[in-house]
Design an enzyme around this catalytic site. Structure first.
Site, PDB file in Angstrom:
ATOM      1  N   HIS A 104       0.915  -1.151   0.000  1.00  0.00           N
ATOM      2  CA  HIS A 104       0.000   0.000   0.000  1.00  0.00           C
ATOM      3  C   HIS A 104       0.949   1.193   0.000  1.00  0.00           C
ATOM      4  O   HIS A 104       1.736   1.356   0.947  1.00  0.00           O
ATOM      5  CB  HIS A 104      -0.886  -0.027   1.256  1.00  0.00           C
ATOM      6  N   HIS A 106       3.328   4.247   0.353  1.00  0.00           N
ATOM      7  CA  HIS A 106       3.637   5.075   1.515  1.00  0.00           C
ATOM      8  C   HIS A 106       4.954   5.791   1.315  1.00  0.00           C
ATOM      9  O   HIS A 106       5.828   5.298   0.599  1.00  0.00           O
ATOM     10  CB  HIS A 106       3.710   4.239   2.793  1.00  0.00           C
TER      11      HIS A 106
HETATM   12  P1  5GP Z   1       8.266  -0.755   2.734  1.00  0.00           P
HETATM   13  O1  5GP Z   1       9.289  -1.845   2.924  1.00  0.00           O
HETATM   14  O2  5GP Z   1       7.030  -1.338   2.103  1.00  0.00           O
HETATM   15  O3  5GP Z   1       8.772   0.451   2.044  1.00  0.00           O
HETATM   16  O4  5GP Z   1       7.892  -0.231   4.182  1.00  0.00           O
HETATM   17  C1  5GP Z   1       6.991  -0.872   5.027  1.00  0.00           C
HETATM   18  C2  5GP Z   1       7.267  -0.338   6.402  1.00  0.00           C
HETATM   19  O5  5GP Z   1       6.205  -0.758   7.238  1.00  0.00           O
HETATM   20  C3  5GP Z   1       8.563  -0.855   7.036  1.00  0.00           C
HETATM   21  O6  5GP Z   1       9.402   0.227   7.365  1.00  0.00           O
HETATM   22  C4  5GP Z   1       8.080  -1.616   8.264  1.00  0.00           C
HETATM   23  O7  5GP Z   1       8.930  -1.426   9.368  1.00  0.00           O
HETATM   24  C5  5GP Z   1       6.707  -1.042   8.513  1.00  0.00           C
HETATM   25  N1  5GP Z   1       5.770  -1.957   9.152  1.00  0.00           N
HETATM   26  C6  5GP Z   1       5.622  -3.287   8.912  1.00  0.00           C
HETATM   27  N2  5GP Z   1       4.625  -3.791   9.669  1.00  0.00           N
HETATM   28  C7  5GP Z   1       4.141  -2.754  10.388  1.00  0.00           C
HETATM   29  C8  5GP Z   1       3.083  -2.659  11.359  1.00  0.00           C
HETATM   30  O8  5GP Z   1       2.387  -3.628  11.702  1.00  0.00           O
HETATM   31  N3  5GP Z   1       2.857  -1.431  11.896  1.00  0.00           N
HETATM   32  C9  5GP Z   1       3.590  -0.333  11.535  1.00  0.00           C
HETATM   33  N4  5GP Z   1       3.289   0.820  12.133  1.00  0.00           N
HETATM   34  N5  5GP Z   1       4.600  -0.396  10.641  1.00  0.00           N
HETATM   35  C10 5GP Z   1       4.861  -1.598  10.073  1.00  0.00           C
END
Ligand code: 5GP
Length: 143
Positions: A104, A106
């Protein structure tokens, strides 16, 4: 998962949006939600997500993306005022191959202090929710 995989309404951030999973919220309005990253790379690591269901930068309508980056600037300023880091990294990943782990879209707001090591991306131990709520309150106070 492919970069162009369909949006999964059961993803973690959809559950945070619906309130099924708790989060340390910084800001919410009709179009976006901002909350603390639960596995922070540094103190104050904040996320900004749209409410529109979009997996990545290429799925989201341009208007929603414009609003999302503008809100990231506003919340990033509040992070800067609240925590006084030496720098702030804004990050955004598209597709597992590029490091995306939650599908999603971000933006990451990652405060950086000179001489302090960061934790690796999307790894490590989960932070205590109450500690994250304390930091969220400090950021919220600067919005
Ligand atoms: P991406 O790797 O998709 O760019 O970032 C996803 C982010 O979501 C990561 O920095 C990870 O630490 C964070 N994240 C994963 N699971 C959770 C959760 O259950 N709650 C929150 N607040 N952050 C999460």
């Amino acid at each position: 998962m492919s970069l162009f995989a369909q949006y999964d309404p059961q993803n973690i951030f959809a559950k945070i949006l619906s309130g099924d999973i708790p989060s340390a919220r910084v800001y919410e309005d009709a179009r976006i939600l901002s909350f603390m990253d639960a596995f922070p790379q540094s103190r104050g690591h904040t996320l900004v997500i749209p409410k529109v269901p979009a997996s990545n930068l290429f799925d989201i309508p341009a208007e929603d993306l414009q609003n999302l980056i503008t809100q990231t600037q506003t919340i990033g300023r509040a992070v800067r005022e609240a925590l006084a880091p030496d720098g702030i990294r804004i990050a955004q990943f598209n597709g597992a191959a590029a490091g995306q782990t939650v599908f999603h879209i971000h933006f990451h707001i990652i405060p950086v202090w000179e001489g302090e090591n960061e934790h690796p991306h999307a790894a490590g131990t989960m932070s205590d929710l109450n500690e994250l709520k304390d930091i969220a309150a400090q950021i919220k106070a600067k919005l």
